[in-house]
Scaffold this motif. Structure first.
Motif, mmCIF file in Angstrom:
data_model
loop_
_atom_site.group_PDB
_atom_site.id
_atom_site.type_symbol
_atom_site.label_atom_id
_atom_site.label_comp_id
_atom_site.label_asym_id
_atom_site.label_seq_id
_atom_site.Cartn_x
_atom_site.Cartn_y
_atom_site.Cartn_z
ATOM 1 N N PHE A 149 0.868 -1.259 -0.040
ATOM 2 C CA PHE A 149 -0.137 -0.006 0.017
ATOM 3 C C PHE A 149 0.865 1.439 0.131
ATOM 4 O O PHE A 149 0.306 2.383 0.036
ATOM 5 N N PHE A 150 2.138 1.116 -0.221
ATOM 6 C CA PHE A 150 2.884 2.187 0.056
ATOM 7 C C PHE A 150 3.497 2.722 -1.315
ATOM 8 O O PHE A 150 3.539 1.761 -2.415
ATOM 9 N N ASN A 151 3.562 3.977 -1.603
ATOM 10 C CA ASN A 151 3.898 4.376 -2.965
ATOM 11 C C ASN A 151 5.361 4.573 -2.892
ATOM 12 O O ASN A 151 6.075 5.368 -1.971
ATOM 13 N N ASP A 152 5.892 4.051 -3.701
ATOM 14 C CA ASP A 152 7.596 3.843 -3.701
ATOM 15 C C ASP A 152 8.458 5.242 -4.038
ATOM 16 O O ASP A 152 9.316 5.507 -3.886
ATOM 17 N N GLU A 153 7.466 5.818 -4.715
ATOM 18 C CA GLU A 153 8.023 7.262 -5.456
ATOM 19 C C GLU A 153 7.962 8.038 -4.180
ATOM 20 O O GLU A 153 8.550 9.208 -4.654
ATOM 21 N N ILE A 154 7.441 8.032 -3.329
ATOM 22 C CA ILE A 154 7.560 9.230 -1.918
ATOM 23 C C ILE A 154 8.516 8.678 -1.221
ATOM 24 O O ILE A 154 8.741 7.633 -0.724
ATOM 25 N N THR A 155 9.572 9.763 -1.316
ATOM 26 C CA THR A 155 10.758 9.569 -0.702
ATOM 27 C C THR A 155 10.990 10.538 0.304
ATOM 28 O O THR A 155 11.841 10.044 1.629
ATOM 29 N N GLU A 156 10.256 11.687 0.444
ATOM 30 C CA GLU A 156 10.245 12.692 1.532
ATOM 31 C C GLU A 156 9.322 12.124 2.750
ATOM 32 O O GLU A 156 8.306 11.958 2.545
ATOM 33 N N SER A 157 9.907 12.307 3.673
ATOM 34 C CA SER A 157 8.965 12.026 5.217
ATOM 35 C C SER A 157 9.713 12.509 6.153
ATOM 36 O O SER A 157 10.835 12.891 6.349
ATOM 37 N N LYS A 158 8.676 12.856 7.382
ATOM 38 C CA LYS A 158 9.320 13.455 8.521
ATOM 39 C C LYS A 158 9.895 12.422 9.562
ATOM 40 O O LYS A 158 10.534 12.933 10.556
ATOM 41 N N GLY A 159 9.955 11.197 9.056
ATOM 42 C CA GLY A 159 10.517 10.109 9.754
ATOM 43 C C GLY A 159 9.795 8.884 9.764
ATOM 44 O O GLY A 159 8.970 8.816 9.114
ATOM 45 N N ILE A 160 10.570 7.987 10.476
ATOM 46 C CA ILE A 160 10.020 6.385 10.361
ATOM 47 C C ILE A 160 8.646 6.419 11.195
ATOM 48 O O ILE A 160 8.600 6.915 12.135
ATOM 49 N N ASN A 161 7.563 5.882 10.327
ATOM 50 C CA ASN A 161 6.247 5.975 10.938
ATOM 51 C C ASN A 161 5.694 7.072 11.561
ATOM 52 O O ASN A 161 4.861 7.223 12.685
ATOM 53 N N SER A 162 5.728 8.213 10.843
ATOM 54 C CA SER A 162 5.266 9.592 11.273
ATOM 55 C C SER A 162 4.025 9.665 10.765
ATOM 56 O O SER A 162 3.107 10.492 11.164
ATOM 57 N N GLY A 163 3.611 8.773 9.732
ATOM 58 C CA GLY A 163 2.279 8.803 9.444
ATOM 59 C C GLY A 163 1.985 9.596 7.944
ATOM 60 O O GLY A 163 1.143 9.294 7.210
ATOM 61 N N GLU A 164 3.253 10.328 7.636
ATOM 62 C CA GLU A 164 3.078 11.118 6.367
ATOM 63 C C GLU A 164 3.115 10.113 5.242
ATOM 64 O O GLU A 164 2.422 10.456 4.433
ATOM 65 N N LYS A 165 3.966 9.174 5.343
ATOM 66 C CA LYS A 165 4.124 8.358 4.198
ATOM 67 C C LYS A 165 2.801 7.720 3.718
ATOM 68 O O LYS A 165 2.510 7.484 2.336
ATOM 69 N N ILE A 166 2.127 7.126 4.558
ATOM 70 C CA ILE A 166 0.976 6.304 4.414
ATOM 71 C C ILE A 166 -0.109 7.443 3.976
ATOM 72 O O ILE A 166 -0.839 6.982 3.073
ATOM 73 N N ILE A 167 -0.156 8.612 4.504
ATOM 74 C CA ILE A 167 -1.366 9.408 3.875
ATOM 75 C C ILE A 167 -1.030 9.875 2.435
ATOM 76 O O ILE A 167 -1.934 9.834 1.674
ATOM 77 N N LYS A 168 0.426 10.214 2.118
ATOM 78 C CA LYS A 168 0.683 10.561 0.798
ATOM 79 C C LYS A 168 0.538 9.228 -0.160
ATOM 80 O O LYS A 168 0.356 9.547 -1.166
#
Length: 517
Positions: free
Chosen positions: A339-358
């Motif tokens: 369910f993760f988008n591999d194209e998203i590289t920027e994140s506030k940190g591990i399991n910050s929640g930002e990556k899954i929302i994006k």
């Protein structure tokens, strides 16, 4: 909304409230809750906010179509779930759409003068679009009425209906749940997906097996929806219940379903507060036009549907915000890798929640979010009374906006403390909490709770969302809450990938000319 601990607010011992299932704790806490006013607003409480919301989303806010208005309790039952593994010509019907951006010049002028900062539709003018800022740029927000831009329905739209209902530890009758039947025929075709979330479904006593009310509410849902719908996922976490139904005719479009839950109760262990999330992968309904010649779309669309119950009490804004960040970070940690988008590289940190929302095309969060109004009880009650007695729509709208200016959730979103970049349909219904059970009277107990919109439905607008309706079922009186429901039209076009042009470098062949003398 407010089955909290007894007498002392600092006490962590969970127990049943003797007054009613929806009552808050007594003693000092109850007086603190209702004596709070605008001067003691939680906006100054100093939440620790994660790093700023990505400002690059501002341009997308101007392009995406959305419906916007920026605007308790169980013991540990143990999570239990049942997952069921597994055409489209929507009729035209008008529905209000609001932009997710704010004109900063208008907003700042109105705030400075003590007025409202409305969320206006973004005009077609490109210069105006460039001036749109994120929702963090203002302090107070209210709702623009239905003078909104209408967007034609698309072949790729999916109709999703959502219900959140705090049951106050009692089962509704079939008559009170009858409003659910409307989803079978809404927009002349019926909803494609129906998500139902309830809070305080069971009383807080520990139990080894699932409570009878949890089973009863699911049976009621099956009866209300009929044979046209089949369950995709059923899950419980303490008093929080999650049910997701799919129209039988589109069952073949569902590719994957995965469930996760997060406890937010005492010590982040007990299940009296928490959330349940469903990750869905659905076959995309890609529609191409002449401008799409050079692009390629993904074949699947990813959805995250969340039902939650956050911390209660007027002064617990920080706790509610912390619950949100915990929920999205834990859901990210539990999300299947696909369910993760591999194209998203920027994140506030591990399991910050930002990556899954994006990574999601659409995110919908519904529940008893428990955000209140920072107003004295007398002023809030008088304003609500004016809304109910006035026959003038403009006066009703003005009175409602007066209350929404002091809504904790709207302020929280505008300041980016929680739910950053989430949107909400326009609120046109009265506060949904707290009623005397079985009546339309707001709390007449000695605690005199302030009326508030505690039950909300939020969504991320960037994937293309149209709000068909957003309302409460005022005829359902058995609880101290009113159920809230929304129907959203989600754009089901897959995300665009620009085709990489692998240009082969052609070696130039040099010709050697030999001059022969």
């Amino acid at each position: 909304t407010d089955n909290e601990s007894t007498d002392n607010e600092s006490t962590d011992n969970e127990s049943t409230d003797t007054e009613s299932s929806g009552d808050e704790s007594s003693g000092d806490e109850s007086s603190d809750d209702e004596s709070s006013n605008a001067d003691s607003s939680n906006a100054d409480s100093g939440d620790k906010v994660p790093s700023d919301v990505d400002s690059s989303r501002d341009e997308r806010n101007a392009k995406d179509r959305s419906g916007v208005n920026t605007s308790d309790d169980e013991q540990n039952n143990g999570g239990s779930s049942n997952n069921y593994s597994t055409d489209k010509d929507l009729s035209d019907e008008e529905g209000a759409i609001f932009s997710s951006g704010i004109d900063p010049s208008t907003a700042n002028e109105q705030i400075a003068s003590g007025g409202f900062a409305h969320i206006d539709p973004i005009p077609d003018d490109s210069e105006q679009k460039k001036s749109v800022t994120s929702m963090r740029s203002v302090k107070d927000l209210s709702v623009k009425d239905s003078e909104s831009t209408l967007v034609d329905d698309s072949e790729s739209d999916m109709t999703v209906s959502v219900v959140t209902w705090n049951l106050a530890e009692s089962s509704p009758s079939e008559e009170e749940a009858a409003f659910i039947k409307r989803f079978r025929t809404i927009r002349n075709r019926g909803s494609d997906l129906i998500m139902f979330g309830s809070q305080e479904t069971e009383n807080p006593k520990p139990r080894r097996t699932e409570g009878s009310r949890s089973v009863e509410i699911r049976r009621l849902l099956v009866k209300m929806l009929g044979e046209k719908y089949v369950p995709l996922a059923l899950h419980s976490l303490g008093g929080v219940q999650f049910a997701l139904f799919c129209k039988r005719s589109i069952l073949g479009e569902i590719e994957d379903v995965s469930i996760a839950d997060v406890a937010c109760g005492i010590g982040n262990v007990f299940h009296n507060k928490g959330a349940i999330g469903a990750f869905l992968q659905i076959k995309a309904r890609n529609v191409y036009d002449a401008s799409d010649i050079a692009v390629q779309r993904k074949k699947s669309v990813k959805l995250l549907l969340v039902v939650c119950h956050l911390a209660a009490h007027v002064k617990k804004v920080d706790s509610r915000n912390a619950d949100y960040w915990r929920i999205i970070s834990e859901l990210e940690a539990q999300a299947p890798p696909r369910f993760f988008n591999d194209e998203i590289t920027e994140s506030k940190g591990i399991n910050s929640g930002e990556k899954i929302i994006k990574s999601m095309d659409h995110v919908i969060i519904a529940g008893d979010l428990n955000y209140r109004l920072d107003l004295p009880r007398e002023l809030a009650e008088r304003t609500v009374s004016d809304m109910e007695s006035s026959g003038d729509k403009e006066k009703v709208k003005d009175a409602r906006n007066l209350l929404l200016r002091h809504d904790q959730l709207l302020r929280t979103i505008s300041e980016g403390r929680a739910f950053p970049n989430f949107a909400e349909g326009e609120i046109k219904f009265p506060p949904t909490f707290k009623f005397d059970k079985g009546t339309n009277e707001y709390d007449t107990s000695y605690k005199q709770r302030i009326p508030a919109w505690t039950d909300r439905i939020l969504f991320t607008p960037f994937g293309g969302v149209k709000v068909h309706d957003y309302d409460s079922a005022e005829e359902s009186l058995h609880s101290d809450h009113r159920p809230v429901h929304a129907t959203l039209l989600l754009n089901m076009n897959g995300k665009v990938h620009v085709l990489k042009q692998n240009r082969r470098k052609k070696r130039r062949k040099t010709r050697t000319v030999i001059n022969q003398s």
